[in-house]
Design a protein around this motif. Structure first.
Motif, mmCIF file in Angstrom:
data_model
loop_
_atom_site.group_PDB
_atom_site.id
_atom_site.type_symbol
_atom_site.label_atom_id
_atom_site.label_comp_id
_atom_site.label_asym_id
_atom_site.label_seq_id
_atom_site.Cartn_x
_atom_site.Cartn_y
_atom_site.Cartn_z
ATOM 1 N N PRO A 1 0.835 -1.204 0.000
ATOM 2 C CA PRO A 1 0.000 0.000 0.000
ATOM 3 C C PRO A 1 0.869 1.254 0.000
ATOM 4 C CG PRO A 1 -0.942 -1.629 1.465
ATOM 5 C CD PRO A 1 0.375 -2.192 1.002
ATOM 6 N N GLY A 2 0.426 2.241 -0.770
ATOM 7 C CA GLY A 2 1.225 3.422 -1.024
ATOM 8 C C GLY A 2 1.710 3.461 -2.462
ATOM 9 N N VAL B 1 -8.228 1.952 -2.997
ATOM 10 C CA VAL B 1 -7.977 3.166 -2.234
ATOM 11 C C VAL B 1 -8.138 2.896 -0.744
ATOM 12 C CG1 VAL B 1 -8.922 5.454 -1.702
ATOM 13 C CG2 VAL B 1 -8.467 4.797 -4.078
ATOM 14 N N LYS B 2 -9.123 2.080 -0.388
ATOM 15 C CA LYS B 2 -9.313 1.727 1.030
ATOM 16 C C LYS B 2 -8.104 0.982 1.578
ATOM 17 C CE LYS B 2 -13.323 -0.322 0.450
ATOM 18 N NZ LYS B 2 -14.602 -1.034 0.734
ATOM 19 N N MET B 3 -7.389 0.284 0.689
ATOM 20 C CA MET B 3 -6.204 -0.460 1.106
ATOM 21 C C MET B 3 -4.958 0.413 1.135
ATOM 22 S SD MET B 3 -6.988 -3.800 -1.271
ATOM 23 C CE MET B 3 -5.530 -4.732 -0.788
ATOM 24 N N GLY B 4 -5.060 1.651 0.606
ATOM 25 C CA GLY B 4 -3.912 2.558 0.636
ATOM 26 C C GLY B 4 -3.233 2.770 -0.697
ATOM 27 N N TYR B 5 -3.804 2.228 -1.793
ATOM 28 C CA TYR B 5 -3.212 2.410 -3.112
ATOM 29 C C TYR B 5 -3.796 3.650 -3.789
ATOM 30 C CZ TYR B 5 -1.407 -2.326 -2.600
ATOM 31 O OH TYR B 5 -0.740 -3.429 -2.148
ATOM 32 N N SER B 6 -3.050 4.215 -4.728
ATOM 33 C CA SER B 6 -3.528 5.304 -5.579
ATOM 34 C C SER B 6 -3.672 4.778 -7.001
ATOM 35 C CB SER B 6 -2.548 6.480 -5.555
ATOM 36 O OG SER B 6 -2.410 6.988 -4.246
ATOM 37 N N PHE B 7 -4.493 5.479 -7.806
ATOM 38 C CA PHE B 7 -4.802 4.990 -9.153
ATOM 39 C C PHE B 7 -4.666 6.097 -10.186
ATOM 40 C CE2 PHE B 7 -6.553 1.806 -6.473
ATOM 41 C CZ PHE B 7 -6.583 0.634 -7.213
ATOM 42 N N VAL B 8 -4.288 5.692 -11.403
ATOM 43 C CA VAL B 8 -4.300 6.553 -12.568
ATOM 44 C C VAL B 8 -4.775 5.699 -13.734
ATOM 45 C CG1 VAL B 8 -1.844 6.074 -12.998
ATOM 46 C CG2 VAL B 8 -2.944 8.042 -14.094
ATOM 47 N N THR B 9 -5.636 6.265 -14.582
ATOM 48 C CA THR B 9 -6.204 5.484 -15.669
ATOM 49 C C THR B 9 -5.905 6.130 -17.017
ATOM 50 O OG1 THR B 9 -8.241 4.543 -16.602
ATOM 51 C CG2 THR B 9 -8.454 6.667 -15.527
#
Length: 395
Positions: A18-19, A39-47
Motif C-alpha cells: 500500500p502506497g 484506495v481503502k487499502m492505501g493504493y492510488s490509481f491513474v487510468t
C-alpha cells in the motif's frame, strides 16, 4: 523500474505494498470498483481512457487518450508502479510496450490469447480442460462442412471482439449459413463455429493467481442472460456441490495453465449429465463476480489488487446467499426511485438490496449502468424480489 519498485522486489515477484500507484488501462466501471477497494487499502490509481471523466477517472487521475496512443501509454508507465487492465480489448501492442517499459504482471501474452477465440480455446485445451467442439472457419465452404460435422444448431462467432451477444449468430438451419457468414465475415473477420451445447445452466468461476503462483477461486455463480446480456448471477449456484467443486478446480487449473496473474473469469456450461465445458475467459474482474462485493469475505476487486501486487490472497468464503441483478439503461430510473422509498417487499422477504451505480454519463437501453446485490437467506427470496418489483418487466 522505480526506486520504490526496486526496494519492494522479492524473490517471488514484486510485492507492491500500500502506497504504490496502480495504473489501469481502461476507465470503465470495473476499474472504478477496483479503485474504490484499492484506495481503502492505501493504493492510488491513474487510468488511461479515451472518454473524458470516465467512471474511473471520476475518482482517480486520468490520462485522456486512445488505447493505441503510445505516448499516453508511456506517460501511464511513468506515473504507475504497476499496470493492469480492466477490459481485454486493450491494444495488445500497447500492452506489450508497457510490459517492456513498466511492470505489467498480467503480461501481454494472456491478453493476446484471450482476445482471439481460437487461441483462447487452444490454450484452454492445452491446460487439460474441455471446451465445446469447434472448428476454424475461413470460407463459406468451411462453414457448410463444419456445420454438417458438428450438427445444427451451432453458433458462429467472430474470433475477435464481440460481447453481450454481439459478433455471433445461432444457426438453426442450412438456409441461415450463407447470410450469417456474409454478415460476420464482412471486413475479413476470422470466424469460429462452435457446437451448440445443450446445457442445463451457465456458471462462472472467478479465480485469482499471484505472480508467486498462489491460486484461489470464488464460489461459482449461476448466470441467467436476457437478450444475450447478463441479467442475474445466483450464488450459491443451483447445481450439486460436487459440480461446484469441479468447476472451481477447472478454473484454477486454467489460471495455472495460462500462468495468469490477477483475476481470470472462467465461464462454463453445465450439461444435464453434469459435464462441464469452458465457454469463454476474461482476464479481469467480471460482471458475474460483482456479488462478492457484499457477499464474500473478500471482493473480486480487492482480490485483483492483492494478486497483481503479489500480496497474500484474501479469504473467498461466501458470507451470505446473494443474487446480483444488472441495472441497464432502461431500468435505471425505476431502480433509483425504489431506493428512495421504504422497501416493504424487501423487509417481508428478508432481502437486503445494495445498489451500485457506475457514474456513466448517459443511460442508454441495454447499457450497464449499475447493479444491485440482494443479500438474502435463500436465493428464492431474492429472485421473488426481482420479479415483484417490476423494474425488469420491460425485458
Amino acid at each position: 523500474m522505480t526506486e520504490r519498485q526496486t526496494l519492494q522486489q522479492t524473490a517471488a515477484g514484486r510485492r507492491l505494498l500500500p502506497g504504490s500507484v496502480i495504473g489501469v488501462l481502461g476507465g470503465g466501471q470495473l476499474g472504478r470498483m477496483m479503485a474504490l477497494d484499492g484506495v481503502k487499502m492505501g493504493y492510488s490509481f491513474v487510468t488511461l481512457d479515451p472518454t473524458p471523466n470516465s467512471p474511473l477517472g471520476q475518482i482517480s487521475e486520468q490520462i485522456t487518450a486512445g488505447y493505441d496512443d503510445v505516448e499516453a501509454a508511456r506517460k501511464l508507465a511513468e506515473q504507475a508502479d504497476v499496470i493492469t487492465y480492466e477490459f481485454e480489448n486493450v491494444d495488445a501492442g500497447v500492452a506489450k510496450l508497457l510490459e517492456e517499459q513498466s511492470y505489467v504482471p498480467q503480461g501481454s501474452k494472456l491478453l493476446y490469447t484471450t482476445q482471439h477465440r481460437l487461441r483462447e480455446k487452444a490454450a484452454i485445451e492445452a491446460a487439460g480442460v474441455p471446451v465445446a467442439p469447434y472448428r476454424e472457419i475461413n470460407s463459406l465452404e468451411d462453414l457448410q462442412s463444419a456445420a454438417a460435422e458438428l450438427g445444427l444448431p451451432c453458433v458462429l462467432k467472430t474470433a475477435t471482439g464481440g460481447y453481450d451477444g454481439k459478433g455471433q449468430a445461432v444457426l438453426r438451419s442450412e438456409e441461415q449459413l450463407q447470410p450469417a457468414y456474409e454478415t460476420l465475415a464482412a471486413g475479413g473477420a476470422e470466424l469460429v463455429l462452435e457446437k451448440f451445447v445443450k446445457f442445463a445452466c451457465e456458471i462462472s468461476v472467478i479465480a485469482a493467481r499471484t505472480p508467486s503462483g498462489s491460486v484461489k477461486s470464488f464460489p461459482p455463480a449461476e448466470n441467467v442472460h436476457v437478450n444475450n446480456i447478463l441479467h442475474l448471477s445466483i450464488v450459491p449456484a443451483r447445481v450439486p456441490s460436487d459440480i461446484q467443486l469441479r468447476a472451481r478446480q477447472l478454473a484454477e487449473r486454467v489460471a495455472e495453465g495460462l500462468n495468469a496473474v490477477g483475476l481470470l473469469a472462467v465461464e462454463m456450461f453445465v450439461t444435464e449429465e453434469g459435464e462441464l465445458y469452458v465457454n469463454e475467459l476474461a482476464p479481469r474482474p467480471h460482471n458475474s463476480g460483482h456479488y462478492t462485493m457484499e457477499a464474500s469475505a473478500t471482493s473480486q476487486f480487492e482480490q485483483h489488487v492483492r494478486a497483481i501486487c503479489d500480496l497474500p490472497l484474501g479469504d473467498t468464503t461466501l458470507l451470505s446467499p446473494v443474487v446480483m441483478v444488472n441495472v441497464l439503461g432502461q431500468h435505471l430510473e425505476a431502480a433509483v426511485q425504489r431506493f428512495g422509498e421504504h422497501d416493504e417487499l424487501a423487509e417481508s422477504l428478508g432481502v437486503v438490496p445494495k445498489l451500485h451505480l457506475y457514474g456513466k454519463s448517459e443511460a442508454k437501453a441495454n447499457r450497464k449502468m449499475g447493479h444491485i446485490n440482494l443479500l438474502c437467506g435463500d436465493v428464492r427470496d431474492a429472485l421473488e424480489w426481482v420479479e415483484k418489483t417490476n423494474i425488469w418487466r420491460q425485458d
